[in-house]
Design an enzyme around this catalytic site. Structure first.
Site, PDB file in Angstrom:
ATOM      1  CG  ASP A  63     -38.793 -13.886  -4.664  1.00 16.68           C
ATOM      2  OD1 ASP A  63     -38.285 -14.895  -5.022  1.00 16.68           O
ATOM      3  OD2 ASP A  63     -39.077 -13.835  -3.442  1.00 16.68           O
ATOM      4  CG  ASP A  78     -41.562 -16.381  -5.492  1.00 15.43           C
ATOM      5  OD1 ASP A  78     -41.375 -17.570  -4.588  1.00 15.43           O
ATOM      6  OD2 ASP A  78     -41.989 -15.617  -4.907  1.00 15.43           O
ATOM      7  NE  ARG A  96     -34.688 -10.312   0.638  1.00 12.37           N
ATOM      8  CZ  ARG A  96     -34.862  -9.208   0.308  1.00 12.37           C
ATOM      9  NH1 ARG A  96     -34.014  -8.376   0.393  1.00 12.37           N
ATOM     10  NH2 ARG A  96     -35.913  -8.976  -0.469  1.00 12.37           N
ATOM     11  CB  THR A 106     -35.602  -8.489  10.297  1.00 13.05           C
ATOM     12  OG1 THR A 106     -35.344  -9.867   9.562  1.00 13.05           O
ATOM     13  CG2 THR A 106     -36.610  -8.664  11.432  1.00 13.05           C
TER      14      THR A 106
HETATM   15  C1  PRP Z   1     -33.312 -13.770  -2.456  1.00 14.67           C
HETATM   16  C2  PRP Z   1     -32.039 -13.925  -3.371  1.00 14.67           C
HETATM   17  C3  PRP Z   1     -30.887 -13.800  -2.266  1.00 14.67           C
HETATM   18  C4  PRP Z   1     -31.635 -12.704  -1.265  1.00 14.67           C
HETATM   19  C5  PRP Z   1     -31.028 -11.478  -1.575  1.00 14.67           C
HETATM   20  O1  PRP Z   1     -33.574 -14.946  -1.694  1.00 14.67           O
HETATM   21  O2  PRP Z   1     -32.008 -15.177  -4.040  1.00 14.67           O
HETATM   22  O3  PRP Z   1     -30.614 -14.948  -1.710  1.00 14.67           O
HETATM   23  O4  PRP Z   1     -33.032 -12.780  -1.384  1.00 14.67           O
HETATM   24  O5  PRP Z   1     -31.380 -10.462  -0.822  1.00 14.67           O
HETATM   25  P1  PRP Z   1     -30.332  -9.946   0.345  1.00 14.67           P
HETATM   26  O6  PRP Z   1     -29.105  -9.319  -0.528  1.00 14.67           O
HETATM   27  O7  PRP Z   1     -31.076  -8.620   0.925  1.00 14.67           O
HETATM   28  O8  PRP Z   1     -29.951 -10.794   1.353  1.00 14.67           O
HETATM   29  P2  PRP Z   1     -34.822 -15.227  -0.871  1.00 14.67           P
HETATM   30  O9  PRP Z   1     -34.525 -14.786   0.682  1.00 14.67           O
HETATM   31  O10 PRP Z   1     -36.140 -14.476  -1.333  1.00 14.67           O
HETATM   32  O11 PRP Z   1     -35.061 -16.799  -0.570  1.00 14.67           O
HETATM   33  P3  PRP Z   1     -35.372 -17.876  -1.958  1.00 14.67           P
HETATM   34  O12 PRP Z   1     -34.180 -17.832  -2.766  1.00 14.67           O
HETATM   35  O13 PRP Z   1     -35.525 -19.049  -1.382  1.00 14.67           O
HETATM   36  O14 PRP Z   1     -36.676 -17.184  -2.783  1.00 14.67           O
HETATM   37  N1  URA Z   2     -34.356 -11.030  -3.688  1.00  9.23           N
HETATM   38  C1  URA Z   2     -34.849 -11.298  -4.972  1.00  9.23           C
HETATM   39  O1  URA Z   2     -35.133 -12.157  -5.306  1.00  9.23           O
HETATM   40  N2  URA Z   2     -35.194 -10.001  -5.593  1.00  9.23           N
HETATM   41  C2  URA Z   2     -35.055  -8.847  -5.025  1.00  9.23           C
HETATM   42  O2  URA Z   2     -35.267  -7.904  -5.700  1.00  9.23           O
HETATM   43  C3  URA Z   2     -34.178  -8.783  -3.837  1.00  9.23           C
HETATM   44  C4  URA Z   2     -34.031  -9.705  -3.147  1.00  9.23           C
END
Ligand code: PRP
Ligand code: URA
Length: 207
Positions: free
Chosen positions: A198, A201, A102, A106
């Site tokens: 997160d 993470d 994400r 945005t």
């Molecule tokens: C997190 C999660 C989803 C997304 C959800 O990923 O694992 O993929 O956010 O958010 P949304 O419904 O608002 O799209 P992130 O973008 O943090 O990437 P990562 O898994 O690499 O940490």
């Molecule tokens: N992605 C995450 O990993 N945690 C949240 O709470 C929202 C989006």
């Protein structure tokens, strides 16, 4: 479209462990995979079966075998943390990967990887990501899976908010959604409250 909250005492216990700030990455990953396994029972409830003739050591009888290939589609990174548990119960499943993150400003998903598997058009496809927040990432991943030819698609997450559920229903009304929890709020930074932080993470020990 069906939206299902899979409520089970063991899932609630494990999810509570995951939510706790002090939970280690190791325990977080283990509980996530275990919840994935427990959710499999509900997600695969309507998987097509084929009757087959078999012979036990005692006599001939009719048995059942899953009659469709299964493809799991983790959204990298966090989806990877739930996929191993699901695959343990469906060991013949193939895995297609979609990499999305994400944009911090945005909150729109940015794609950086996508690799499909063979026969996805005729497979039972499960898109996996623990977090359903705005729904942008899940919606994009389902769109990519459809562009590969996937037709029977389910989305499974661990924690969702209504906004994300509504986004999938609007963009992909043919997709069934499963979660272990529907949390109350998405905050101004796009994080689920109370959520678990997160997920990527916490799974990989980054940050
Ligand atoms: C997190 C999660 C989803 C997304 C959800 O990923 O694992 O993929 O956010 O958010 P949304 O419904 O608002 O799209 P992130 O973008 O943090 O990437 P990562 O898994 O690499 O940490
Ligand atoms: N992605 C995450 O990993 N945690 C949240 O709470 C929202 C989006």
């Amino acid at each position: 479209m069906a939206f299902t909250i899979i409520r089970h005492p063991l899932i609630l216990d494990k999810l509570t462990r995951m939510r706790k700030e002090e939970t280690s990455s190791k325990d977080f990953r283990e509980n996530l995979n275990e919840i994935g396994q427990l959710m499999v029972y509900e997600i695969f409830r309507d998987v097509p079966l084929q009757e087959i003739d078999i012979k036990t050591p005692v006599l001939k009888t009719t048995g059942y075998t899953v009659d469709i290939p299964v493809v799991l589609v983790p959204i990298i990174r966090a989806g990877l943390g739930m996929t191993e548990g699901i695959q343990r119960l469906v060991p013949t499943s193939r895995i297609a990967h979609i990499g999305l993150y994400r944009d911090e400003e945005t909150l729109e998903p940015v794609q950086y990887y996508a690799k499909t598997t063979k026969d996805i058009e005729s497979s039972y496809v499960i898109v996996v990501d623990p977090m359903l927040a705005t729904g942008g990432s899940a919606s994009k991943a389902i769109e990519i899976a459809k562009s590969w030819g996937a037709k029977q698609i389910k989305f499974v997450c661990l924690v969702a908010v209504q906004e994300g559920v509504d986004r999938i229903i609007a963009d992909h009304p043919d997709v069934d959604i499963y979660t272990a929890s529907l949390d109350p709020v998405l905050n101004d930074h796009g994080y689920i409250e109370p959520g678990l932080g997160d997920a990527g993470d916490r799974i990989f020990g980054t940050k």
